[in-house]
Design a protein around this motif. Structure first.
Motif, short mmCIF file in Angstrom:
data_model
loop_
_atom_site.label_atom_id
_atom_site.label_comp_id
_atom_site.label_asym_id
_atom_site.label_seq_id
_atom_site.Cartn_x
_atom_site.Cartn_y
_atom_site.Cartn_z
N PHE A 196 31.25 45.26 47.06
CA PHE A 196 31.78 44.31 45.22
C PHE A 196 31.41 42.79 44.83
O PHE A 196 31.61 41.98 44.38
CB PHE A 196 32.92 44.25 44.78
N ASP A 256 33.40 51.63 48.58
CA ASP A 256 32.89 51.08 49.15
C ASP A 256 33.64 49.42 48.46
O ASP A 256 32.49 49.16 47.98
CB ASP A 256 31.43 50.81 50.36
N GLU A 257 34.89 48.69 49.22
CA GLU A 257 35.20 47.79 48.60
C GLU A 257 34.44 45.98 48.76
O GLU A 257 34.61 45.71 48.43
CB GLU A 257 36.36 46.91 48.32
N ASN A 258 33.77 46.45 49.66
CA ASN A 258 32.76 45.48 51.26
C ASN A 258 31.18 45.50 50.05
O ASN A 258 30.59 44.08 50.21
CB ASN A 258 32.31 45.32 51.84
N LEU A 260 43.22 48.20 43.08
CA LEU A 260 42.40 48.30 44.62
C LEU A 260 42.89 49.51 45.89
O LEU A 260 42.32 49.12 46.82
CB LEU A 260 41.91 47.60 44.33
N TYR A 320 41.97 52.30 46.84
CA TYR A 320 39.99 52.19 47.63
C TYR A 320 40.22 51.21 48.46
O TYR A 320 39.26 51.41 49.74
CB TYR A 320 39.19 51.40 46.35
N LYS A 321 41.10 50.80 49.29
CA LYS A 321 41.54 50.17 50.92
C LYS A 321 41.83 51.33 51.56
O LYS A 321 41.77 50.78 52.65
CB LYS A 321 41.98 48.97 50.58
N PHE A 344 36.80 44.85 36.63
CA PHE A 344 36.28 45.65 37.05
C PHE A 344 36.48 47.36 35.50
O PHE A 344 37.52 47.40 35.24
CB PHE A 344 37.35 46.73 38.71
N TYR A 391 38.87 37.38 43.74
CA TYR A 391 38.11 38.04 42.52
C TYR A 391 37.79 37.47 41.60
O TYR A 391 37.47 36.83 39.97
CB TYR A 391 38.88 39.15 41.95
N ASP A 421 45.19 43.93 43.16
CA ASP A 421 44.90 43.93 44.14
C ASP A 421 45.57 45.28 44.04
O ASP A 421 45.02 46.81 45.45
CB ASP A 421 46.07 43.52 45.04
N SER A 476 35.51 40.19 45.55
CA SER A 476 36.46 40.52 46.72
C SER A 476 37.46 40.22 46.54
O SER A 476 38.05 39.42 46.04
CB SER A 476 35.99 40.51 47.68
N SER A 477 38.70 40.79 46.86
CA SER A 477 40.02 40.48 47.53
C SER A 477 39.64 39.36 47.85
O SER A 477 40.38 37.91 47.33
CB SER A 477 40.73 41.03 47.77
#
Length: 309
Positions: free
Chosen positions: A162, A158-160, A129, A132-133, A181, A171, A126, A166-167
């Protein structure tokens, strides 16, 4: 008698006189010569003027040197780049999560039945990233392979994309399918030279993937992960890469663009061994990334260990 008396007085004057002891108050101020701490007012004034002039000249010389140095430094790009720099032209490959506890080294160890241990690793991801958020207020664009790319563009990560890494999905750690990562170190002005066709030294899985990727989408710095040693390769199977198995070239070159974020690749281990250490090596593939698997001088790759109970 008078002659002898004269000689006696002369000899007495040549004898060393006993030093008069000063009291503490006389060390501070001596009324006989009006001195403070052993110096008269005139002496203190001369000393003050000397050091004032000395430090003024020293400050002027320092300012001139600094101005000369700063005149050769650019605020936005380094003076020495690529081959001329200490960093060179070979970017290193890193991974996350990486514990801040040095005694853990590069080992990712957890019991998937203990939420506290899982939360420790997901918390590290978290934090990694976070940037990135938080993309609000940044001048970014959604890039693609078939777009015209301006080197000064800042492409969104775009973290969406992954997927299960994802969070919201923890993960993969909560379900025993942990993600890591991968990220390349930034080198100013470096442009990758990609492999747009398989080479014999590539892993079979990467060759297969490259052959089944459209030509336009082969513009990537490829990555591959495998067991580091023979025993690990036997247990190494069923991994997935998100959003793709490489870093797209439209993120390069890095030119210190405001808001720039390095591309990252999520690697999910869908079936890691339980109760035994898995030593993993991940490698970046580009024609201008030199690879060395040496323990002392590793280049173009990174190793880490999984231990899931």
């Amino acid at each position: 008698m008078s002659k002898n008396s004269g000689k006696g007085d002369k000899y007495e004057n040549d004898l060393p006189q006993e030093t008069r002891k000063q009291t503490f108050s006389e060390m501070i101020y001596d009324p006989r010569d009006g001195s403070f701490f052993g110096r008269t007012g005139k002496s203190w004034g001369q000393l003050l003027i000397f050091y004032t002039i000395f430090y003024i000249i020293l400050a002027i010389l320092f300012a001139i040197c600094m101005q000369g140095l700063l005149a050769t430094v650019d605020d936005f790009k380094p003076k020495w780049q690529l081959e001329e720099s200490l960093i060179g032209t070979n970017p290193g490959l890193g991974f996350r999560p990486l514990s801040e506890q040095t005694e853990r080294g590069s080992v990712i160890e957890f019991d998937n039945k203990k939420p506290a241990e899982i939360n420790y690793w997901t918390g590290l991801l978290d934090d990694f990233l976070k940037d990135y958020k938080q993309t609000e207020g940044r001048n970014m664009k959604h890039c693609d392979y078939n777009q015209t790319h301006n080197p000064n563009d800042v492409c969104v990560v775009d973290e969406n994309q992954f997927g299960p890494c994802s969070s919201a999905n923890g993960y993969g750690y909560k379900v025993g399918k942990p993600c890591i990562f991968l990220k390349l170190n930034k080198i100013y002005g470096w442009v990758p030279k990609i492999y747009d066709a398989p080479t014999p030294n590539m892993p079979v899985e990467l060759q297969y993937h490259l052959n089944h990727t459209s030509v336009i989408q082969r513009q990537n710095i490829w990555v591959s992960c495998n067991g580091h040693y023979g025993k690990d390769k036997e247990q190494f199977q069923d991994i997935s890469y998100y959003p793709r198995q490489g870093f797209p070239t439209y993120y390069y070159p890095y030119l210190n663009q405001p808001g720039y974020l390095s591309p990252i690749v999520a690697v999910q281990f869908n079936n890691p061994p339980i109760g035994s250490m898995l030593d993993v090596e991940c490698r970046a593939w580009a024609k201008n990334i030199i690879y060395s698997g040496s323990i002392r001088d590793r280049m173009g790759s990174v190793t880490f260990q999984f231990l899931m109970d």
